[in-house]
Motif scaffolding. Structure first.
Motif, PDB file in Angstrom:
ATOM      1  N   ASN A 114     -30.528  -3.982  24.378  1.00  0.00           N
ATOM      2  CA  ASN A 114     -29.550  -2.923  24.146  1.00  0.00           C
ATOM      3  C   ASN A 114     -29.198  -2.819  22.652  1.00  0.00           C
ATOM      4  OD1 ASN A 114     -27.849  -0.959  25.098  1.00  0.00           O
ATOM      5  ND2 ASN A 114     -26.404  -2.332  26.089  1.00  0.00           N
ATOM      6  N   ARG A 118     -29.849   0.397  19.969  1.00  0.00           N
ATOM      7  CA  ARG A 118     -28.791   1.141  19.281  1.00  0.00           C
ATOM      8  C   ARG A 118     -29.233   1.468  17.860  1.00  0.00           C
ATOM      9  NH1 ARG A 118     -24.057  -2.625  21.242  1.00  0.00           N
ATOM     10  NH2 ARG A 118     -23.936  -3.115  19.044  1.00  0.00           N
ATOM     11  N   GLY A 125     -24.583   1.888  22.756  1.00  0.00           N
ATOM     12  CA  GLY A 125     -25.091   1.107  23.888  1.00  0.00           C
ATOM     13  C   GLY A 125     -24.882   1.815  25.211  1.00  0.00           C
ATOM     14  N   GLU A 126     -23.730   2.458  25.358  1.00  0.00           N
ATOM     15  CA  GLU A 126     -23.440   3.182  26.609  1.00  0.00           C
ATOM     16  C   GLU A 126     -24.458   4.299  26.823  1.00  0.00           C
ATOM     17  OE1 GLU A 126     -21.059   2.478  24.455  1.00  0.00           O
ATOM     18  OE2 GLU A 126     -19.479   1.411  25.558  1.00  0.00           O
ATOM     19  N   SER A 129     -27.832   2.931  27.828  1.00  0.00           N
ATOM     20  CA  SER A 129     -27.792   2.474  29.229  1.00  0.00           C
ATOM     21  C   SER A 129     -27.827   3.658  30.182  1.00  0.00           C
ATOM     22  CB  SER A 129     -26.501   1.707  29.503  1.00  0.00           C
ATOM     23  OG  SER A 129     -26.668   0.374  29.159  1.00  0.00           O
TER      24      SER A 129
HETATM   25  C1  NAG Z   1     -25.294  -1.774  26.484  1.00  0.00           C
HETATM   26  O1  NAG Z   1     -24.144  -1.855  25.676  1.00  0.00           O
HETATM   27  C2  NAG Z   1     -22.999  -1.142  26.116  1.00  0.00           C
HETATM   28  C3  NAG Z   1     -21.888  -1.391  25.140  1.00  0.00           C
HETATM   29  O2  NAG Z   1     -22.284  -1.148  23.855  1.00  0.00           O
HETATM   30  C4  NAG Z   1     -22.594  -1.552  27.511  1.00  0.00           C
HETATM   31  O3  NAG Z   1     -21.550  -0.732  27.963  1.00  0.00           O
HETATM   32  C5  NAG Z   1     -23.771  -1.439  28.439  1.00  0.00           C
HETATM   33  O4  NAG Z   1     -23.423  -1.925  29.722  1.00  0.00           O
HETATM   34  C6  NAG Z   1     -24.938  -2.243  27.896  1.00  0.00           C
HETATM   35  N1  NAG Z   1     -26.074  -2.092  28.798  1.00  0.00           N
HETATM   36  C7  NAG Z   1     -26.783  -3.115  29.243  1.00  0.00           C
HETATM   37  C8  NAG Z   1     -27.881  -2.813  30.183  1.00  0.00           C
HETATM   38  O5  NAG Z   1     -26.550  -4.245  28.893  1.00  0.00           O
END
Ligand code: NAG
Length: 240
Positions: A114, A118, A125-126, A129
């Protein structure tokens, strides 16, 4: 002499003073600028950089695209257009379907974190995802198109090859399995136990021209020919 010294310092002092005025003015503006909207608004610069990033992937040459997306440009565009034509995804204001698919392929092709994503795709990140999950759902609905059971007729590749025909005339596919690393919640770990950490067992069958005819991800029983192959049960292929 006095005036010479004065003159020598006069210019740097004026410059320094101007710099201070500019910095103070900037800080003042920053303090009064509504911060939230500034950081939340995707900037034109980021949009342009991302657009250029996508162009680099697609016109950077076949090697570059295959290394980056693990798929050539033609296949990538074809996959994106199937998804677009079937309305499985929509272009968002800032992220095209192609970019969403690229984000997904880059993650699954390189096991990218993640955090790295970015930076690589200049998204939060959101967002990464969310698009990953959207594309995953879209691709899953295409599984019946891409994974087609064997027709039952001897495959042309076999018929045309004197080394294979007639010895393999009843061959319906080539079967192999692999282990894929997974990250799962602690509670689910016992179901994914592997020799080198948590993993998912995947079994796949392809026909002689390497098209998938069957894929099973998860646990399964090996059963005898009295059973048919269905979710969780792998039966021997007749006559193999
Ligand atoms: C990726 O990062 C975001 C926060 O930046 C978080 O909300 C999200 O769950 C993360 N996704 C994964 C798959 O870890």
């Amino acid at each position: 002499m006095d005036s010479w010294v004065h003159n020598e310092y006069a210019i740097p002092l004026t410059t320094a003073f101007t710099t201070i005025v500019v910095v103070v003015a900037f800080l003042f503006e920053e303090m009064h600028e509504p911060r939230v909207s500034r950081s939340q608004q995707p900037s034109l610069f980021r949009d342009l950089t991302r657009k250029r990033h996508m162009e680099n992937i697609l016109i950077g040459g076949q090697d570059y695209c295959v290394s980056y997306l693990r798929m050539d440009v033609g296949s990538f565009m074809h996959l994106s257009s199937i998804i677009r034509d079937r309305h499985l995804l929509v272009d968002s204001r800032h992220v095209s379907i192609e970019e969403q698919v690229a984000i997904f392929l880059y993650i699954v092709g390189h096991n990218t974190k993640n955090r790295t994503m970015r930076i690589e795709f200049l998204q939060s990140g959101e967002t990464i995802s969310r698009y990953f999950n959207n594309v995953l759902r879209a691709i899953c609905t295409l599984s019946d198109d891409f994974v087609q059971p064997p027709s039952g007729i001897c495959h042309l590749e076999i018929q045309a090859n004197p080394n294979w025909y007639p010895h393999f005339k009843d061959c319906v596919g080539l079967l192999d399995g692999t282990h894929v690393d997974v990250s799962v919640p602690t509670l689910e770990l016992p179901h994914f136990r592997g020799q080198k950490g948590p993993m998912q067992n995947v079994l796949a069958v392809v026909n002689p021209d390497l098209r998938f005819t069957y894929v099973l991800a998860g646990k399964y029983y090996l059963v005898d020919a009295g059973y048919t192959t269905m979710n969780g049960f792998i039966a021997p292929y007749q006559g193999v």
